[in-house]
Design an enzyme around this catalytic site. Structure first.
Site, PDB file in Angstrom:
ATOM      1  N   ASP A  90       5.361  -5.149   9.271  1.00 54.19           N
ATOM      2  CA  ASP A  90       6.551  -4.763  10.108  1.00 54.19           C
ATOM      3  C   ASP A  90       6.592  -5.491  11.384  1.00 54.19           C
ATOM      4  O   ASP A  90       7.638  -6.011  11.809  1.00 54.19           O
ATOM      5  CB  ASP A  90       6.253  -3.329  10.413  1.00 54.19           C
ATOM      6  CG  ASP A  90       6.657  -2.329   9.030  1.00 54.19           C
ATOM      7  OD1 ASP A  90       7.084  -2.919   8.143  1.00 54.19           O
ATOM      8  OD2 ASP A  90       6.366  -1.120   9.210  1.00 54.19           O
ATOM      9  N   ARG A 138       0.881  -1.363   0.029  1.00 51.89           N
ATOM     10  CA  ARG A 138       0.124  -0.042   0.111  1.00 51.89           C
ATOM     11  C   ARG A 138       0.792   1.219  -0.074  1.00 51.89           C
ATOM     12  O   ARG A 138       1.662   1.323   0.704  1.00 51.89           O
ATOM     13  CB  ARG A 138      -1.012  -0.137   1.252  1.00 51.89           C
ATOM     14  CG  ARG A 138      -1.920   0.911   1.059  1.00 51.89           C
ATOM     15  CD  ARG A 138      -2.705   1.033   2.384  1.00 51.89           C
ATOM     16  NE  ARG A 138      -2.423   1.434   3.794  1.00 51.89           N
ATOM     17  CZ  ARG A 138      -3.311   1.645   4.646  1.00 51.89           C
ATOM     18  NH1 ARG A 138      -4.366   1.539   4.837  1.00 51.89           N
ATOM     19  NH2 ARG A 138      -2.541   2.377   5.989  1.00 51.89           N
ATOM     20  N   THR A 159      -0.967   7.841  -0.838  1.00 52.50           N
ATOM     21  CA  THR A 159      -2.496   7.477  -1.620  1.00 52.50           C
ATOM     22  C   THR A 159      -3.299   6.709  -1.081  1.00 52.50           C
ATOM     23  O   THR A 159      -4.554   6.709  -1.189  1.00 52.50           O
ATOM     24  CB  THR A 159      -2.131   7.298  -3.246  1.00 52.50           C
ATOM     25  OG1 THR A 159      -1.673   6.236  -3.100  1.00 52.50           O
ATOM     26  CG2 THR A 159      -1.038   8.210  -3.623  1.00 52.50           C
ATOM     27  N   ASP A 205       1.130  -2.270  11.923  1.00 55.86           N
ATOM     28  CA  ASP A 205       1.635  -2.717  10.424  1.00 55.86           C
ATOM     29  C   ASP A 205       1.707  -4.031  10.510  1.00 55.86           C
ATOM     30  O   ASP A 205       2.904  -4.494  11.110  1.00 55.86           O
ATOM     31  CB  ASP A 205       2.829  -1.965  10.021  1.00 55.86           C
ATOM     32  CG  ASP A 205       2.999  -2.468   8.466  1.00 55.86           C
ATOM     33  OD1 ASP A 205       2.874  -1.498   7.789  1.00 55.86           O
ATOM     34  OD2 ASP A 205       3.290  -3.432   8.185  1.00 55.86           O
TER      35      ASP A 205
HETATM   36  O1  LIG Z   1      -6.844  -2.416   3.162  1.00 52.37           O
HETATM   37  P1  LIG Z   1      -5.628  -1.628   2.683  1.00 52.37           P
HETATM   38  O2  LIG Z   1      -6.094  -0.239   3.030  1.00 52.37           O
HETATM   39  O3  LIG Z   1      -5.323  -1.744   1.449  1.00 52.37           O
HETATM   40  O4  LIG Z   1      -4.523  -1.918   3.798  1.00 52.37           O
HETATM   41  C1  LIG Z   1      -4.369  -3.555   4.083  1.00 52.37           C
HETATM   42  C2  LIG Z   1      -3.006  -3.772   3.686  1.00 52.37           C
HETATM   43  O5  LIG Z   1      -1.826  -3.338   4.214  1.00 52.37           O
HETATM   44  C3  LIG Z   1      -0.992  -4.376   4.592  1.00 52.37           C
HETATM   45  O6  LIG Z   1       0.003  -4.719   3.715  1.00 52.37           O
HETATM   46  P2  LIG Z   1       0.960  -3.753   3.496  1.00 52.37           P
HETATM   47  O7  LIG Z   1       1.001  -2.689   2.083  1.00 52.37           O
HETATM   48  O8  LIG Z   1       1.468  -3.015   4.516  1.00 52.37           O
HETATM   49  O9  LIG Z   1       2.385  -4.170   2.833  1.00 52.37           O
HETATM   50  P3  LIG Z   1       3.007  -5.490   3.780  1.00 52.37           P
HETATM   51  O10 LIG Z   1       2.448  -6.679   3.914  1.00 52.37           O
HETATM   52  O11 LIG Z   1       4.394  -5.588   2.882  1.00 52.37           O
HETATM   53  O12 LIG Z   1       3.362  -4.889   5.050  1.00 52.37           O
HETATM   54  C4  LIG Z   1      -1.942  -5.446   4.878  1.00 52.37           C
HETATM   55  O13 LIG Z   1      -1.367  -6.617   4.933  1.00 52.37           O
HETATM   56  C5  LIG Z   1      -3.050  -5.508   3.713  1.00 52.37           C
HETATM   57  O14 LIG Z   1      -2.438  -6.261   2.585  1.00 52.37           O
HETATM   58  O1  LIG Z   2      -3.736  -1.066  10.527  1.00 47.94           O
HETATM   59  C1  LIG Z   2      -3.124  -1.324   9.285  1.00 47.94           C
HETATM   60  C2  LIG Z   2      -3.628  -0.998   7.873  1.00 47.94           C
HETATM   61  C3  LIG Z   2      -2.976  -1.395   7.024  1.00 47.94           C
HETATM   62  N1  LIG Z   2      -2.130  -2.276   7.121  1.00 47.94           N
HETATM   63  C4  LIG Z   2      -1.494  -2.812   8.184  1.00 47.94           C
HETATM   64  O2  LIG Z   2      -0.735  -3.539   8.002  1.00 47.94           O
HETATM   65  N2  LIG Z   2      -2.270  -2.383   9.485  1.00 47.94           N
HETATM   66 MG   LIG Z   3       2.731  -3.373   5.795  1.00 48.76          MG
END
Ligand SMILES: O=P(O)(O)OC[C@H]1O[C@H](OP(=O)(O)OP(=O)(O)O)[C@H](O)[C@@H]1O
Ligand SMILES: O=c1cc[nH]c(=O)[nH]1
Ligand SMILES: [Mg+2]
Length: 210
Positions: free
Chosen positions: A201, A102, A106, A198
């Site tokens: 993370d 994400r 944006t 997150d």
């Molecule tokens: O519903 P949204 O607003 O799209 O957010 C949710 C997304 O955010 C996180 O991934 P992230 O983009 O942080 O990637 P990561 O798994 O590599 O940390 C999570 O695992 C989802 O895929």
């Molecule tokens: O709370 C949140 C939202 C998006 N992605 C995450 O990992 N945590």
């Molecule tokens: Mg993430």
């Protein structure tokens, strides 16, 4: 859209460990693994089965197996922590992968990896991603699956926020949601509140993004 919340005491205790900011990465991953086992167990309750003849040590009997084991699709990165537990309960399943990050300005998902069978018609899919926040990432992922002919998608989440649920419900995609909690809201950075931070993370550590 069908939304099923698993409010079992054992699921809620694992969720509490994941929410707690003091929980270290190893303990967070272990709790996610155990919680995923419970989510898969509940999601599979409605899976069609077929019977086949077996012999017990005593007599002939009828065995039961899944008629059509689902394809498992973890959303990288955070969904990777759910993959092993899901495959443990569904050893006959295959696995595909979708990589999404994400954009934290944006809030739109950026796809960086897609490894899926070309044709998904007739194959149920279990999507694994702990977080449904705005819903942009999971909508994108489920659209990739529908574009390949999938008509039966189950999304497994740890936490879902109302805006994300509404977005998936409005998407018109053929899906249902199984989650351990529907949290209250998103904050101004689109993080789930109370949430767990997150999820990528917390499992794997922070890293600079591209
Ligand atoms: O519903 P949204 O607003 O799209 O957010 C949710 C997304 O955010 C996180 O991934 P992230 O983009 O942080 O990637 P990561 O798994 O590599 O940390 C999570 O695992 C989802 O895929
Ligand atoms: O709370 C949140 C939202 C998006 N992605 C995450 O990992 N945590
Ligand atoms: Mg993430």
């Amino acid at each position: 859209m069908d939304v099923h919340v698993i409010d079992h005491p054992l699921a809620q205790s694992r969720l509490t460990a994941m929410r707690d900011a003091r929980t270290d990465s190893a303990t967070f991953r272990a709790a996610l693994h155990e919680l995923t086992t419970m989510l898969v167990y509940e999601a599979a309750r409605s899976f069609p089965v077929e019977t086949y003849p077996i012999q017990t040590p005593v007599t002939d009997a009828e065995g039961t197996r899944l008629a059509n084991p689902p394809l498992l699709v973890p959303g990288l990165r955070a969904g990777l922590g759910m993959a092993d537990a899901a495959l443990g309960l569904l050893p006959e399943s295959s696995m595909g992968f979708v990589g999404l990050a994400r954009d934290e300005e944006t809030y739109e998902p950026r796809a960086y990896m897609e490894s899926l069978p070309r044709d998904l018609s007739g194959l149920p899919v279990l999507v694994l991603d702990p977080m449904l926040a705005t819903g942009g990432s999971l909508e994108h992922c489920c659209r990739l699956l529908a574009d390949r002919g999938c008509t039966d998608i189950t999304v497994l989440c740890v936490l879902a926020a109302p805006p994300g649920i509404d977005r998936l419900a409005r998407s018109g995609l053929p899906l249902r949601l199984v989650t351990a909690s529907v949290d209250a809201e998103l904050n101004d950075r689109k993080f789930i509140v109370p949430g767990l931070g997150d999820a990528g993370d917390r499992q794997f550590g922070g890293m600079p993004r591209f």
